[in-house]
Design a protein around this motif. Structure first.
Motif, short mmCIF file in Angstrom:
data_model
loop_
_atom_site.label_atom_id
_atom_site.label_comp_id
_atom_site.label_asym_id
_atom_site.label_seq_id
_atom_site.Cartn_x
_atom_site.Cartn_y
_atom_site.Cartn_z
N PRO A 152 0.57 -1.18 0.04
CA PRO A 152 -0.02 -0.01 -0.46
C PRO A 152 1.17 1.39 -0.16
N LEU A 153 0.46 2.01 -0.20
CA LEU A 153 1.05 3.47 -0.87
C LEU A 153 1.36 4.44 0.82
N SER A 154 0.78 4.06 1.92
CA SER A 154 0.87 3.81 3.32
C SER A 154 1.85 3.59 3.64
N LYS A 155 2.73 2.72 3.32
CA LYS A 155 3.80 1.91 3.98
C LYS A 155 4.41 2.99 3.56
N ILE A 156 5.00 3.85 2.87
CA ILE A 156 5.94 5.03 2.61
C ILE A 156 5.60 5.70 3.14
N THR A 157 4.58 6.00 4.52
CA THR A 157 4.94 6.76 5.38
C THR A 157 4.60 6.17 6.76
N SER A 158 4.74 5.04 6.79
CA SER A 158 4.93 4.06 8.34
C SER A 158 3.57 4.12 8.73
N GLY A 159 2.78 3.55 7.76
CA GLY A 159 0.81 3.85 8.08
C GLY A 159 -0.04 4.65 8.10
N TYR A 160 0.38 6.08 7.58
CA TYR A 160 -0.24 7.96 7.69
C TYR A 160 -0.19 7.64 6.38
N HIS A 161 -1.71 7.72 6.27
CA HIS A 161 -2.30 8.32 5.30
C HIS A 161 -3.58 9.03 5.41
N PHE A 162 -4.16 9.50 3.98
CA PHE A 162 -5.22 9.95 3.90
C PHE A 162 -6.05 9.83 3.23
N HIS A 163 -7.66 9.71 3.34
CA HIS A 163 -8.87 8.64 2.27
C HIS A 163 -9.80 10.45 1.98
N LEU A 164 -9.81 10.28 0.60
CA LEU A 164 -10.89 11.62 0.38
C LEU A 164 -12.65 10.00 0.34
N VAL A 165 -12.88 10.61 0.85
CA VAL A 165 -14.07 9.65 0.53
C VAL A 165 -15.73 10.80 0.38
N SER A 166 -16.23 10.04 -0.22
CA SER A 166 -17.46 10.63 -0.73
C SER A 166 -18.85 10.29 -0.60
N ALA A 167 -20.30 10.74 -0.04
CA ALA A 167 -21.11 9.58 0.54
C ALA A 167 -22.37 10.53 -0.01
N GLU A 168 -23.29 9.88 0.00
CA GLU A 168 -24.37 10.49 -0.18
C GLU A 168 -25.32 11.95 1.02
N GLU A 169 -24.90 11.75 2.27
CA GLU A 169 -25.36 12.93 2.56
C GLU A 169 -23.62 12.65 3.86
N MET A 170 -23.93 14.35 4.62
CA MET A 170 -22.89 15.21 5.34
C MET A 170 -23.02 14.16 6.41
N GLU A 171 -24.94 13.26 6.72
CA GLU A 171 -24.57 12.73 8.19
C GLU A 171 -24.00 10.95 7.90
N ILE A 172 -23.66 11.03 7.07
CA ILE A 172 -23.17 9.69 6.37
C ILE A 172 -21.43 9.75 6.98
N LEU A 173 -20.97 10.74 6.24
CA LEU A 173 -19.91 11.49 7.00
C LEU A 173 -18.87 11.56 8.03
N ASN A 174 -20.41 11.91 9.29
CA ASN A 174 -20.69 11.97 10.24
C ASN A 174 -19.97 10.68 11.05
N GLU A 175 -20.73 9.70 10.26
CA GLU A 175 -21.10 8.19 10.71
C GLU A 175 -19.58 7.89 10.89
N ILE A 176 -19.19 7.80 9.68
CA ILE A 176 -18.00 7.27 8.98
C ILE A 176 -16.87 7.46 10.18
N GLU A 177 -16.83 9.34 10.19
CA GLU A 177 -15.84 9.47 10.89
C GLU A 177 -15.82 9.34 12.13
N ASP A 178 -17.05 9.07 13.07
CA ASP A 178 -17.00 8.96 14.27
C ASP A 178 -16.58 7.81 14.36
#
Length: 177
Positions: free
Chosen positions: A134-160
């Protein structure tokens, strides 16, 4: 009802409808004649709305919902990749990409478009079969994901849920430049 309010109502009715709406039906719903609706449709088109005129009525030719997105900074070792991705897609998110912020290489990203468990399995299989990591291997496991969803509530639940499962990590100011 003002003209602007009426046009807003016409747009709302078309967004909610799964079939074309006649000028007469839109006029009846907004208390005006079909001719006024025809003029309103012309104004809505001039504002940039894509409205199709069919034999059975008007149809809004725009995406029903605009997707919401959020950038998550996560940390985990390679053994938790499947767990992290499944968590996101099971809650209704789409993992649009992965990005690392490397001290030497700067920002490096790759599109993923992982939207379900089948995509997760294909991603993992491609990593194994390609003898890649995985690409995150070059940063020792730290990485970012851009995540999309139909509603902001879904993103809130994913974050939680990412937080509860110890995936989220601190974002530093330099990483958001």
């Amino acid at each position: 009802m003002t003209g602007a309010e009426r046009r807003k109502t016409i747009l709302k009715l078309m967004k909610e409808s799964t079939k074309p709406l006649s000028g007469g039906a839109l006029g009846a719903a907004t208390g005006v004649s079909r001719q006024v609706v025809v003029q309103d449709i012309a104004l809505l088109r001039s504002e940039g709305h894509s409205i199709l005129a069919t034999a059975r009525g008007y149809l809004l030719d725009e995406p029903k919902e605009k997707k919401c997105t959020r950038l998550f900074k996560v940390y985990h070792d390679e053994s938790r990749t499947e767990e992290e991705l499944n968590l996101i897609v099971d809650l209704g998110g789409v993992v649009e990409d992965v990005m690392v912020n490397h001290i030497v290489y700067n920002k490096v990203s790759a599109p993923l478009k992982i939207k379900n468990r089948r995509d997760v399995q294909n991603f993992l299989k491609n990593l194994r079969d390609g003898k890649s990591t995985p690409l995150s291997k070059i940063t020792s496991g730290y990485h970012f994901h851009l995540v999309s969803a139909e509603e902001m509530e879904i993103l809130n639940e994913i974050e939680d849920t990412l937080r509860q499962n110890n995936f989220l990590t601190e974002v530093f100011d330099y990483e958001m430049e």
